[in-house]
Write an enzyme that holds these catalytic residues in place. Structure first.
Site, PDB file in Angstrom:
ATOM      1  N   SER A 125      -9.444   4.987  -4.262  1.00 39.97           N
ATOM      2  CA  SER A 125      -8.978   4.629  -2.918  1.00 39.97           C
ATOM      3  C   SER A 125      -8.673   5.860  -2.093  1.00 39.97           C
ATOM      4  O   SER A 125      -8.253   6.894  -2.625  1.00 39.97           O
ATOM      5  CB  SER A 125      -7.691   3.796  -3.064  1.00 39.97           C
ATOM      6  OG  SER A 125      -6.989   3.732  -1.851  1.00 39.97           O
ATOM      7  N   TYR A 150       1.008   2.309  -5.489  1.00 37.13           N
ATOM      8  CA  TYR A 150      -0.412   1.932  -5.581  1.00 37.13           C
ATOM      9  C   TYR A 150      -1.269   3.196  -5.529  1.00 37.13           C
ATOM     10  O   TYR A 150      -2.117   3.428  -6.396  1.00 37.13           O
ATOM     11  CB  TYR A 150      -0.795   0.996  -4.434  1.00 37.13           C
ATOM     12  CG  TYR A 150      -2.291   0.824  -4.286  1.00 37.13           C
ATOM     13  CD1 TYR A 150      -3.004   1.567  -3.342  1.00 37.13           C
ATOM     14  CD2 TYR A 150      -2.993  -0.055  -5.103  1.00 37.13           C
ATOM     15  CE1 TYR A 150      -4.378   1.431  -3.213  1.00 37.13           C
ATOM     16  CE2 TYR A 150      -4.366  -0.202  -4.978  1.00 37.13           C
ATOM     17  CZ  TYR A 150      -5.055   0.553  -4.021  1.00 37.13           C
ATOM     18  OH  TYR A 150      -6.417   0.417  -3.901  1.00 37.13           O
ATOM     19  N   LYS A 154      -3.810   5.248  -8.446  1.00 32.25           N
ATOM     20  CA  LYS A 154      -5.210   5.669  -8.257  1.00 32.25           C
ATOM     21  C   LYS A 154      -5.354   7.164  -8.541  1.00 32.25           C
ATOM     22  O   LYS A 154      -6.320   7.610  -9.151  1.00 32.25           O
ATOM     23  CB  LYS A 154      -5.683   5.335  -6.831  1.00 32.25           C
ATOM     24  CG  LYS A 154      -5.773   3.848  -6.535  1.00 32.25           C
ATOM     25  CD  LYS A 154      -6.757   3.145  -7.466  1.00 32.25           C
ATOM     26  CE  LYS A 154      -6.891   1.665  -7.153  1.00 32.25           C
ATOM     27  NZ  LYS A 154      -7.793   0.958  -8.084  1.00 32.25           N
TER      28      LYS A 154
HETATM   29  C1  WQD Z   1      -4.129  -1.267   8.429  1.00 31.71           C
HETATM   30  C2  WQD Z   1      -3.332  -1.008   9.691  1.00 31.71           C
HETATM   31  C3  WQD Z   1      -1.011  -1.543   9.484  1.00 31.71           C
HETATM   32  C4  WQD Z   1      -1.039  -5.833   9.385  1.00 31.71           C
HETATM   33  C5  WQD Z   1      -5.498  -0.714   2.875  1.00 31.71           C
HETATM   34  C6  WQD Z   1      -5.350  -1.316   1.531  1.00 31.71           C
HETATM   35  C7  WQD Z   1      -5.353  -0.280   0.444  1.00 31.71           C
HETATM   36  C8  WQD Z   1      -6.422   0.774   0.624  1.00 31.71           C
HETATM   37  C9  WQD Z   1      -6.427   1.313   2.030  1.00 31.71           C
HETATM   38  C10 WQD Z   1      -8.307   0.475  -0.842  1.00 31.71           C
HETATM   39  C11 WQD Z   1      -1.959  -0.380   9.371  1.00 31.71           C
HETATM   40  C12 WQD Z   1      -1.673  -2.368  10.593  1.00 31.71           C
HETATM   41  C13 WQD Z   1      -1.463  -4.519   9.422  1.00 31.71           C
HETATM   42  C14 WQD Z   1      -0.362  -6.389  10.514  1.00 31.71           C
HETATM   43  C15 WQD Z   1      -0.593  -4.303  11.661  1.00 31.71           C
HETATM   44  N1  WQD Z   1      -7.722   0.267   0.350  1.00 31.71           N
HETATM   45  N2  WQD Z   1      -1.240  -3.782  10.539  1.00 31.71           N
HETATM   46  N3  WQD Z   1      -0.171  -5.596  11.613  1.00 31.71           N
HETATM   47  O1  WQD Z   1      -2.428  -0.061   4.945  1.00 31.71           O
HETATM   48  O2  WQD Z   1      -4.641   1.040   5.539  1.00 31.71           O
HETATM   49  O3  WQD Z   1      -4.287  -0.099   3.284  1.00 31.71           O
HETATM   50  O4  WQD Z   1      -6.565   0.199   2.907  1.00 31.71           O
HETATM   51  O5  WQD Z   1      -7.820   0.958  -1.784  1.00 31.71           O
HETATM   52  O6  WQD Z   1      -5.581  -0.984  -0.742  1.00 31.71           O
HETATM   53  O7  WQD Z   1      -4.140  -2.002   1.475  1.00 31.71           O
HETATM   54  O8  WQD Z   1      -4.521  -1.420   5.422  1.00 31.71           O
HETATM   55  O9  WQD Z   1      -4.934  -3.552   6.562  1.00 31.71           O
HETATM   56  O10 WQD Z   1      -2.663  -3.187   5.451  1.00 31.71           O
HETATM   57  O11 WQD Z   1      -3.247  -1.945   7.526  1.00 31.71           O
HETATM   58  O12 WQD Z   1      -0.412  -3.592  12.658  1.00 31.71           O
HETATM   59  O13 WQD Z   1       0.058  -7.589  10.522  1.00 31.71           O
HETATM   60  O14 WQD Z   1      -3.051  -2.263  10.315  1.00 31.71           O
HETATM   61  O15 WQD Z   1       0.303  -1.167   9.858  1.00 31.71           O
HETATM   62  O16 WQD Z   1      -1.644   0.557  10.385  1.00 31.71           O
HETATM   63  P1  WQD Z   1      -3.898  -0.055   4.859  1.00 31.71           P
HETATM   64  P2  WQD Z   1      -3.825  -2.628   6.208  1.00 31.71           P
END
Ligand code: WQD
Length: 330
Positions: A125, A150, A154
């Site tokens: 990741s 998490y 990784k």
């Molecule tokens: C993206 C953005 C949130 C929900 C994910 C996976 C992790 C890894 C990396 C593979 C952030 C914002 C979210 C909401 C929002 N992938 N958001 N309102 O945190 O980058 O991590 O990708 O390993 O496993 O979890 O992804 O989709 O949770 O958030 O504003 O209701 O969207 O704050 O800035 P993240 P995400």
């Protein structure tokens, strides 16, 4: 050409199993269905017109994994997806993540070595980079302190693989989104998603009243966080490219698997709205703990060495994500 796929009934695993069949491999799925649903196996069978062999087992259970290796001979390699993946949950339950994500890899490596199976593709990741100083991140960007347990698991798993005698390729995913266009396989993990695009889909379907944008005061194009969103089918295809590379080159390697483009939360909302011709109800809220301002990939290495490149547009990913939300509800 048998390939064991741990977590093969999961979101990325099921899409990869479909691509393995399409490439002439014989996938054998190991999954305990703790974070997915057997409907994904049914979906894989419908898409591939095959009857995929699967074992309902926990990959931290050494005896159960041993029995699979005793039954299944001539295994060419293994793709290891089986792991918990919620950044937010890992902060609340770090022990659960260390035990499962690191423990399952150790059990798998043990039985691979005992059975002379020498090729492993590991689901890593971009969270291994923590909060990067320089963008885009390359495979040589430093491992900063992970922002979550998490991400720590990784980093630790990659370290274990580096020390192992097995040949491994670690794929550092960015943000997987969307689903197979058939709507027959997708992300069943936890009924309370934390990821942006599944939450957008819940707002679009009325299951959730409003999307809260977690902060718009970051140092980015419009103040909201920037990520590299990659269609899960493109991501699945990168595993086939990695497997072919590993079987040919027999050496350890690591690749960033992303589109090379960053998209902010507010831009993502706009893409979903225009792709699906609807308006989303959202407002700006406070920052979410553990979020980093911006991360997106330098994907030159995967393009030049694996001859793989993301091809599916973000618009198509938003259409497929919405299609999955409608199918999953049924
Ligand atoms: C993206 C953005 C949130 C929900 C994910 C996976 C992790 C890894 C990396 C593979 C952030 C914002 C979210 C909401 C929002 N992938 N958001 N309102 O945190 O980058 O991590 O990708 O390993 O496993 O979890 O992804 O989709 O949770 O958030 O504003 O209701 O969207 O704050 O800035 P993240 P995400």
């Amino acid at each position: 050409m048998k390939i064991i796929v741990t977590g093969g009934a999961g979101y990325i695993g099921s899409h990869t199993v479909v691509e393995l069949v399409a490439s002439g491999y014989e996938p054998i799925v190991l999954d305990n269905f703790s974070n997915t649903d057997v409907r994904n196996i049914n979906g894989i069978n419908k898409i591939t017109a095959k009857n995929i062999k699967f074992y309902n087992i926990d990959c931290t259970d050494s005896n159960a994994v041993k029995s699979v290796f005793e039954k299944e001979k001539d295994i060419l390699g293994l793709i290891h997806f089986a792991a918990f993946k919620s950044v937010e949950e890992s902060v609340r339950l770090p022990e659960k993540y260390f035990k499962n994500n690191i423990g399952s890899l150790e059990v798998i490596l043990d039985h691979m070595q005992n059975n002379n199976v020498n090729n492993i593709i590991f689901s890593s990741s971009c969270t291994v980079y923590g909060s990067p100083e320089k963008l885009p991140v390359t495979e040589n960007s430093p491992f900063k302190r992970a922002e979550s347990p998490y991400g720590e698991t990784k980093q630790k798993c990659e370290d274990i693989l580096n020390r192992s005698s097995l040949k491994s390729v670690s794929l550092r995913y960015f943000n997987p989104i969307g689903s197979h266009s058939s709507g027959l396989i997708g992300d069943f993990s936890s009924d309370k998603p934390a990821n942006l695009v599944p939450i957008i889909c819940e707002v679009a379907s009325g299951k959730r009243e409003k999307l809260i944008v977690n902060g718009n005061d970051y140092n980015t194009v419009d103040g909201s966080c920037v990520r590299d969103y990659i269609h899960v089918v493109d991501l699945a295809k990168s595993h086939i490219a990695a497997l072919n590379y590993l079987l040919k080159n027999k050496k350890k390697d690591v690749f960033n698997v992303g589109t090379g483009k960053g998209l902010s939360v507010l831009e993502t909302i706009k893409v979903f709205e225009s792709a699906n011709n609807m308006k989303l109800n959202y407002s700006i809220g406070p920052r979410r703990d553990g979020d980093i301002d911006e991360i997106y990939s330098d994907n030159q290495k995967v393009i030049s060495e694996l001859k793989w490149q993301a091809k599916i547009s973000t618009e198509s990913a938003m259409i497929d994500a919405w299609n999955w939300e409608l199918n999953k509800i049924k």
